[in-house]
Motif scaffolding. Structure first.
Motif, PDB file in Angstrom:
ATOM      1  N   THR A 127       0.848  -1.181   0.000  1.00  0.00           N
ATOM      2  CA  THR A 127       0.000   0.000   0.000  1.00  0.00           C
ATOM      3  C   THR A 127       0.890   1.241   0.000  1.00  0.00           C
ATOM      4  O   THR A 127       1.700   1.424   0.908  1.00  0.00           O
ATOM      5  CB  THR A 127      -0.924   0.043   1.233  1.00  0.00           C
ATOM      6  N   ARG A 156       0.651   5.392   0.009  1.00  0.00           N
ATOM      7  CA  ARG A 156      -0.338   6.435   0.260  1.00  0.00           C
ATOM      8  C   ARG A 156       0.278   7.818   0.110  1.00  0.00           C
ATOM      9  O   ARG A 156       1.473   8.013   0.345  1.00  0.00           O
ATOM     10  CB  ARG A 156      -0.956   6.277   1.648  1.00  0.00           C
ATOM     11  N   ASN A 171      -3.955  -2.869  10.561  1.00  0.00           N
ATOM     12  CA  ASN A 171      -4.130  -2.763   9.111  1.00  0.00           C
ATOM     13  C   ASN A 171      -5.560  -2.343   8.791  1.00  0.00           C
ATOM     14  O   ASN A 171      -5.802  -1.543   7.886  1.00  0.00           O
ATOM     15  CB  ASN A 171      -3.818  -4.090   8.424  1.00  0.00           C
ATOM     16  N   ARG A 172      -6.516  -2.900   9.532  1.00  0.00           N
ATOM     17  CA  ARG A 172      -7.920  -2.543   9.317  1.00  0.00           C
ATOM     18  C   ARG A 172      -8.150  -1.054   9.600  1.00  0.00           C
ATOM     19  O   ARG A 172      -8.854  -0.374   8.847  1.00  0.00           O
ATOM     20  CB  ARG A 172      -8.822  -3.394  10.202  1.00  0.00           C
ATOM     21  N   GLU A 187      -6.650   0.883   6.564  1.00  0.00           N
ATOM     22  CA  GLU A 187      -7.386   0.749   5.311  1.00  0.00           C
ATOM     23  C   GLU A 187      -8.738   1.448   5.378  1.00  0.00           C
ATOM     24  O   GLU A 187      -9.162   2.091   4.415  1.00  0.00           O
ATOM     25  CB  GLU A 187      -7.570  -0.732   4.962  1.00  0.00           C
ATOM     26  N   ASP A 243      -9.836   4.616   2.969  1.00  0.00           N
ATOM     27  CA  ASP A 243     -11.022   4.545   2.124  1.00  0.00           C
ATOM     28  C   ASP A 243     -11.956   5.729   2.323  1.00  0.00           C
ATOM     29  O   ASP A 243     -12.868   5.952   1.517  1.00  0.00           O
ATOM     30  CB  ASP A 243     -11.778   3.235   2.374  1.00  0.00           C
ATOM     31  N   HIS A 248      -3.100   0.160  -3.896  1.00  0.00           N
ATOM     32  CA  HIS A 248      -2.847  -1.198  -3.418  1.00  0.00           C
ATOM     33  C   HIS A 248      -2.353  -2.030  -4.595  1.00  0.00           C
ATOM     34  O   HIS A 248      -2.892  -1.917  -5.705  1.00  0.00           O
ATOM     35  CB  HIS A 248      -4.128  -1.860  -2.893  1.00  0.00           C
ATOM     36  N   TYR A 252     -10.274  -7.957  -2.287  1.00  0.00           N
ATOM     37  CA  TYR A 252     -10.212  -6.678  -1.580  1.00  0.00           C
ATOM     38  C   TYR A 252      -9.851  -5.545  -2.539  1.00  0.00           C
ATOM     39  O   TYR A 252     -10.472  -4.478  -2.526  1.00  0.00           O
ATOM     40  CB  TYR A 252      -9.184  -6.753  -0.449  1.00  0.00           C
ATOM     41  N   ASN A 296     -12.360  -2.430  -3.520  1.00  0.00           N
ATOM     42  CA  ASN A 296     -11.968  -1.226  -2.793  1.00  0.00           C
ATOM     43  C   ASN A 296     -12.691   0.040  -3.290  1.00  0.00           C
ATOM     44  O   ASN A 296     -13.195   0.827  -2.479  1.00  0.00           O
ATOM     45  CB  ASN A 296     -10.462  -1.052  -2.875  1.00  0.00           C
TER      46      ASN A 296
END
Length: 216
Positions: free
Chosen positions: A32, A34, A86-87, A90, A94, A136, A194, A198
């Motif tokens: 990932t 960003r 991680n959750r 992410e 989002d 991602h 995923y 996304n």
């Protein structure tokens, strides 16, 4: 599949930078990247505190930074730590915070073209999605050094080119991408799903993202 799943019995390396980076030759890695402003400093600082507290509540010494503790945790505990935070990351990404420059199709194309430029030469590129403030991807490298070099190449090249188009300077991407070695075929299938879903989860319009599905 795109490559191999992580084999704990084979040689692998862990490099400790801002956070631990695991790498293994030929293994599929989920990365990932960003943009610099995608997560505010206040949120990152809160997560730092929460990571230390998560470990403290499980009996680990509070005076040792989490990056030093996590690599030596038992597998189940290490995986639980990764899933939890991680959750958080992410779900926040989002939400499309920050200036979201990659919503512009000309800028997201720069990233997509760069990811595919050395495909089948320096690496094997799998599925990827380029969101307004992050990307991602699933990719396999021949060596841990190749992974490190290529991530630096992607972020440097695309950052410079996008900044030039925007007429600005400074860091475009956050300093270090997040990476995770794929542990099983089931996880590989989950991550492909995923990536594909996304944009829908983030309620994006068709022109707000770029999605590429690996041919196989």
């Amino acid at each position: 599949m795109l490559g191999e799943v992580f084999d704990p019995r084979a040689e692998f390396c862990i490099e400790d930078r801002l956070h631990p980076h695991w790498a293994q030759a030929g293994a599929i890695v989920f990365i990932t990247m960003r943009t610099r402003d995608s997560i505010p400093k206040s949120v990152l600082e809160r997560w730092e505190r929460e990571k230390q507290d998560w470990l403290l509540r499980r009996g680990h010494p509070c005076e040792v930074h989490w990056t030093k503790l996590v690599p030596d945790l038992p597998d189940a505990e290490r995986h639980a730590f990764a899933r939890t935070f991680n959750r958080c990351r992410e779900e926040f990404l989002d939400g499309c915070h920050g200036s979201c420059p990659l919503r512009d199709s000309d800028l997201s194309k720069i990233v997509a073209d760069s990811l595919l430029h050395f495909d089948e030469q320096r690496y094997r590129m799998g599925d990827f999605v380029i969101m307004p403030n992050h990307a991602h991807l699933l990719v396999a490298f021949a060596s841990p050094d190749a992974l490190k070099r290529q991530c630096k190449s992607w972020t440097h090249y695309t950052g410079c080119k996008i900044n030039k188009m925007l007429g600005r300077s400074g860091k475009f991407w956050q300093q270090e991408p997040f990476d995770h070695l794929v542990r099983s075929e089931e996880q590989y299938r989950y991550l492909r799903k995923y990536i594909a879903e996304n944009p829908k989860k983030a309620n994006l319009a068709p022109n707000d993202y770029v999605y590429r599905r690996y041919p196989k």
